[in-house]
Design an enzyme around this catalytic site. Sequence first.
Site, PDB file in Angstrom:
ATOM      1  N   ARG A 177       0.841  -1.200   0.000  1.00 29.82           N
ATOM      2  CA  ARG A 177       0.000   0.000   0.000  1.00 29.82           C
ATOM      3  C   ARG A 177       0.872   1.245   0.000  1.00 29.82           C
ATOM      4  O   ARG A 177       0.879   2.034   0.938  1.00 29.82           O
ATOM      5  CB  ARG A 177      -0.968  -0.084   1.160  1.00 29.82           C
ATOM      6  CG  ARG A 177      -1.777  -1.360   1.012  1.00 29.82           C
ATOM      7  CD  ARG A 177      -2.836  -1.507   2.016  1.00 29.82           C
ATOM      8  NE  ARG A 177      -4.098  -0.945   1.536  1.00 29.82           N
ATOM      9  CZ  ARG A 177      -5.221  -1.016   2.207  1.00 29.82           C
ATOM     10  NH1 ARG A 177      -5.252  -1.583   3.376  1.00 29.82           N
ATOM     11  NH2 ARG A 177      -6.324  -0.513   1.714  1.00 29.82           N
TER      12      ARG A 177
ATOM     13  N   GLN B  17      -1.264   2.684  -5.600  1.00 28.57           N
ATOM     14  CA  GLN B  17      -2.650   3.004  -5.225  1.00 28.57           C
ATOM     15  C   GLN B  17      -3.666   2.593  -6.284  1.00 28.57           C
ATOM     16  O   GLN B  17      -4.755   2.131  -5.963  1.00 28.57           O
ATOM     17  CB  GLN B  17      -2.789   4.506  -4.957  1.00 28.57           C
ATOM     18  CG  GLN B  17      -2.626   4.837  -3.492  1.00 28.57           C
ATOM     19  CD  GLN B  17      -2.745   6.320  -3.209  1.00 28.57           C
ATOM     20  OE1 GLN B  17      -3.136   7.100  -4.068  1.00 28.57           O
ATOM     21  NE2 GLN B  17      -2.383   6.711  -2.012  1.00 28.57           N
TER      22      GLN B  17
ATOM     23  N   ASP C 218      -4.698  -1.018  -5.964  1.00 30.32           N
ATOM     24  CA  ASP C 218      -5.052  -1.468  -4.622  1.00 30.32           C
ATOM     25  C   ASP C 218      -6.518  -1.917  -4.556  1.00 30.32           C
ATOM     26  O   ASP C 218      -7.427  -1.127  -4.316  1.00 30.32           O
ATOM     27  CB  ASP C 218      -4.781  -0.313  -3.647  1.00 30.32           C
ATOM     28  CG  ASP C 218      -4.989  -0.695  -2.211  1.00 30.32           C
ATOM     29  OD1 ASP C 218      -5.545  -1.782  -1.952  1.00 30.32           O
ATOM     30  OD2 ASP C 218      -4.612   0.101  -1.343  1.00 30.32           O
TER      31      ASP C 218
ATOM     32  N   SER D  58      -8.456  -1.478  -1.216  1.00 27.68           N
ATOM     33  CA  SER D  58      -9.047  -0.149  -1.033  1.00 27.68           C
ATOM     34  C   SER D  58     -10.294   0.028  -1.889  1.00 27.68           C
ATOM     35  O   SER D  58     -11.313   0.527  -1.415  1.00 27.68           O
ATOM     36  CB  SER D  58      -8.048   0.954  -1.389  1.00 27.68           C
ATOM     37  OG  SER D  58      -7.085   1.072  -0.387  1.00 27.68           O
TER      38      SER D  58
ATOM     39  N   TYR E 223      -0.983   1.713   9.364  1.00 25.31           N
ATOM     40  CA  TYR E 223      -2.057   0.905   9.951  1.00 25.31           C
ATOM     41  C   TYR E 223      -2.118   1.097  11.458  1.00 25.31           C
ATOM     42  O   TYR E 223      -1.229   1.690  12.056  1.00 25.31           O
ATOM     43  CB  TYR E 223      -1.824  -0.579   9.657  1.00 25.31           C
ATOM     44  CG  TYR E 223      -2.114  -0.971   8.249  1.00 25.31           C
ATOM     45  CD1 TYR E 223      -3.429  -1.029   7.789  1.00 25.31           C
ATOM     46  CD2 TYR E 223      -1.089  -1.294   7.371  1.00 25.31           C
ATOM     47  CE1 TYR E 223      -3.704  -1.405   6.495  1.00 25.31           C
ATOM     48  CE2 TYR E 223      -1.358  -1.668   6.074  1.00 25.31           C
ATOM     49  CZ  TYR E 223      -2.665  -1.723   5.633  1.00 25.31           C
ATOM     50  OH  TYR E 223      -2.939  -2.091   4.353  1.00 25.31           O
TER      51      TYR E 223
HETATM   52  P1  NAD Z   1      -8.100  -1.492   7.849  1.00 21.66           P
HETATM   53  O1  NAD Z   1      -9.245  -2.037   7.063  1.00 21.66           O
HETATM   54  O2  NAD Z   1      -6.973  -2.378   8.209  1.00 21.66           O
HETATM   55  O3  NAD Z   1      -8.693  -0.883   9.219  1.00 21.66           O
HETATM   56  C1  NAD Z   1      -9.798  -0.008   9.226  1.00 21.66           C
HETATM   57  C2  NAD Z   1      -9.588   1.074  10.262  1.00 21.66           C
HETATM   58  O4  NAD Z   1      -9.748   0.549  11.584  1.00 21.66           O
HETATM   59  C3  NAD Z   1      -8.211   1.719  10.239  1.00 21.66           C
HETATM   60  O5  NAD Z   1      -8.351   3.094   9.956  1.00 21.66           O
HETATM   61  C4  NAD Z   1      -7.655   1.449  11.637  1.00 21.66           C
HETATM   62  O6  NAD Z   1      -6.852   2.523  12.098  1.00 21.66           O
HETATM   63  C5  NAD Z   1      -8.918   1.306  12.441  1.00 21.66           C
HETATM   64  N1  NAD Z   1      -8.776   0.624  13.742  1.00 21.66           N
HETATM   65  C6  NAD Z   1      -8.039  -0.476  14.046  1.00 21.66           C
HETATM   66  N2  NAD Z   1      -8.186  -0.802  15.348  1.00 21.66           N
HETATM   67  C7  NAD Z   1      -9.044   0.105  15.897  1.00 21.66           C
HETATM   68  C8  NAD Z   1      -9.597   0.300  17.200  1.00 21.66           C
HETATM   69  N3  NAD Z   1      -9.277  -0.504  18.222  1.00 21.66           N
HETATM   70  N4  NAD Z   1     -10.455   1.329  17.375  1.00 21.66           N
HETATM   71  C9  NAD Z   1     -10.771   2.154  16.352  1.00 21.66           C
HETATM   72  N5  NAD Z   1     -10.288   2.019  15.095  1.00 21.66           N
HETATM   73  C10 NAD Z   1      -9.429   1.012  14.867  1.00 21.66           C
HETATM   74  O7  NAD Z   1      -7.498  -0.214   7.177  1.00 21.66           O
HETATM   75  P2  NAD Z   1      -7.630   0.344   5.682  1.00 21.66           P
HETATM   76  O8  NAD Z   1      -8.879   1.132   5.587  1.00 21.66           O
HETATM   77  O9  NAD Z   1      -7.434  -0.735   4.729  1.00 21.66           O
HETATM   78  O10 NAD Z   1      -6.384   1.316   5.618  1.00 21.66           O
HETATM   79  C11 NAD Z   1      -6.014   2.134   6.676  1.00 21.66           C
HETATM   80  C12 NAD Z   1      -5.077   3.213   6.192  1.00 21.66           C
HETATM   81  O11 NAD Z   1      -3.989   2.686   5.428  1.00 21.66           O
HETATM   82  C13 NAD Z   1      -5.704   4.205   5.228  1.00 21.66           C
HETATM   83  O12 NAD Z   1      -6.588   5.095   5.768  1.00 21.66           O
HETATM   84  C14 NAD Z   1      -4.439   4.835   4.673  1.00 21.66           C
HETATM   85  O13 NAD Z   1      -3.891   5.752   5.560  1.00 21.66           O
HETATM   86  C15 NAD Z   1      -3.556   3.657   4.524  1.00 21.66           C
HETATM   87  N6  NAD Z   1      -3.631   3.188   3.129  1.00 21.66           N
HETATM   88  C16 NAD Z   1      -2.679   3.579   2.238  1.00 21.66           C
HETATM   89  C17 NAD Z   1      -2.774   3.163   0.902  1.00 21.66           C
HETATM   90  C18 NAD Z   1      -1.758   3.544  -0.115  1.00 21.66           C
HETATM   91  O14 NAD Z   1      -0.994   4.447   0.083  1.00 21.66           O
HETATM   92  N7  NAD Z   1      -1.707   2.833  -1.248  1.00 21.66           N
HETATM   93  C19 NAD Z   1      -3.822   2.365   0.487  1.00 21.66           C
HETATM   94  C20 NAD Z   1      -4.774   2.006   1.419  1.00 21.66           C
HETATM   95  C21 NAD Z   1      -4.662   2.405   2.737  1.00 21.66           C
END
Ligand code: NAD
Length: 370
Positions: free
Chosen positions: A119, A124, A127, A130, A223
Amino acid sequence: VRLSVPKETASGERRVALDPTVAGRLGQMGVSVQIERDAGLAARFPDAAYSAVELLDAEAVYAQADIMVRVAPPTVAEVEKLPEGSTLVGFFHAHRSPELVATLQKRKILSFAMELIPRISRAQSMDALSSQAAVAGYKAALMGADLSCRFFPMLTTAAGTIRPSKVVVIGAGVAGLQAIATARRLGAMVEAYDVRSATKEQVESLGAKFLDLGVKAEGEGGYARELTDDEKQQQQQALAGFIAKADVLITTAAIPGRPAPKLIPASMVEGMKAGAVIVDLAAEGGGNCELTRPGETIEHGDVIIHGPLNIASQVALHASEMYAKNVLNFLSPMLQDGEFKPDWDDEVIASSCLTRDGEIVHAPTREAIQ
Ligand code: NAD
């Protein structure tokens, strides 16, 4: 090179790996695209919509594949039908099925797992985690609105004024942010919480209120990390008051490679309003609510708890279009003049490879399985 797209066989799966537009783009790149009859039908892409592709029956679409692209993980029997040494691209969730990995090894399949694509900014556009999470977040807000006995928007009518619903979203990652945006568009008041403080600005930019509960848990690579027991307790105490006032609670919290954190105990559900709805988007990983039953909608007292699975499949047409774009962006650098030539020095290609020449290339999967 011959690129095959099967009709998905997983129960309830409506998506297809290539939509007609992306199939056409691959054709222009010199790839011979072969699609199983009716592969796109459940996503509303009839065979006639695919031009310049060969339509094959199920047996041929496997037997004649140099590269197969699919959405849901294949079965062992399906991998057995692929030519030895062919390439397979899709979701695998390999740690859940050692037998599948063993078959990929035995058949010397070159497998690329979409969920392993790093990621990083450059990747992106590839992905699929996402893109499919965004679809799920959107749909979760609609499910919440649908199951609720209350309006989302404020209404001023001759029959009185209705206050807007309060929607609380836990986990403001890709799915959570899309759920917030959708609930806002429907006119709800939205509050959201995440353990990563970077999400505060994103939540606020969507017109929602960020709940600062004083618990922060930034992990690696953007994460979250797992919370300690003390932190969990602090989080639950702080959260309870907000959740008691919610009309709809959407939970999306996840930790990569771990079961979904249990954030909502039964006692918190019992403190919710009559008719309140929980949409537990983490149901696939066991659920964020202790009472969630994955794949079911239950009532606990006066509260409805919905634990949907494979939500992206319910918005099959757009989810397939987005997935196909991810696949195209991933495969394009490997397809030169109709030939398949992976550049193993490319970080994106190397890290997403699961098995190659009979070996498990992805170290965490190898460790989990052996
Ligand atoms: P995910 O599906 O793994 O998790 C969902 C959300 O749950 C996350 O935001 C995490 O912080 C939150 N979470 C975990 N434990 C928690 C708790 N105990 N209480 C409350 N919230 C909690 O995450 P995702 O949506 O796949 O991705 C998260 C982040 O990764 C994105 O927002 C972004 O910053 C990053 N990301 C980057 C790229 C990229 O650059 N290519 C792509 C996707 C995501």
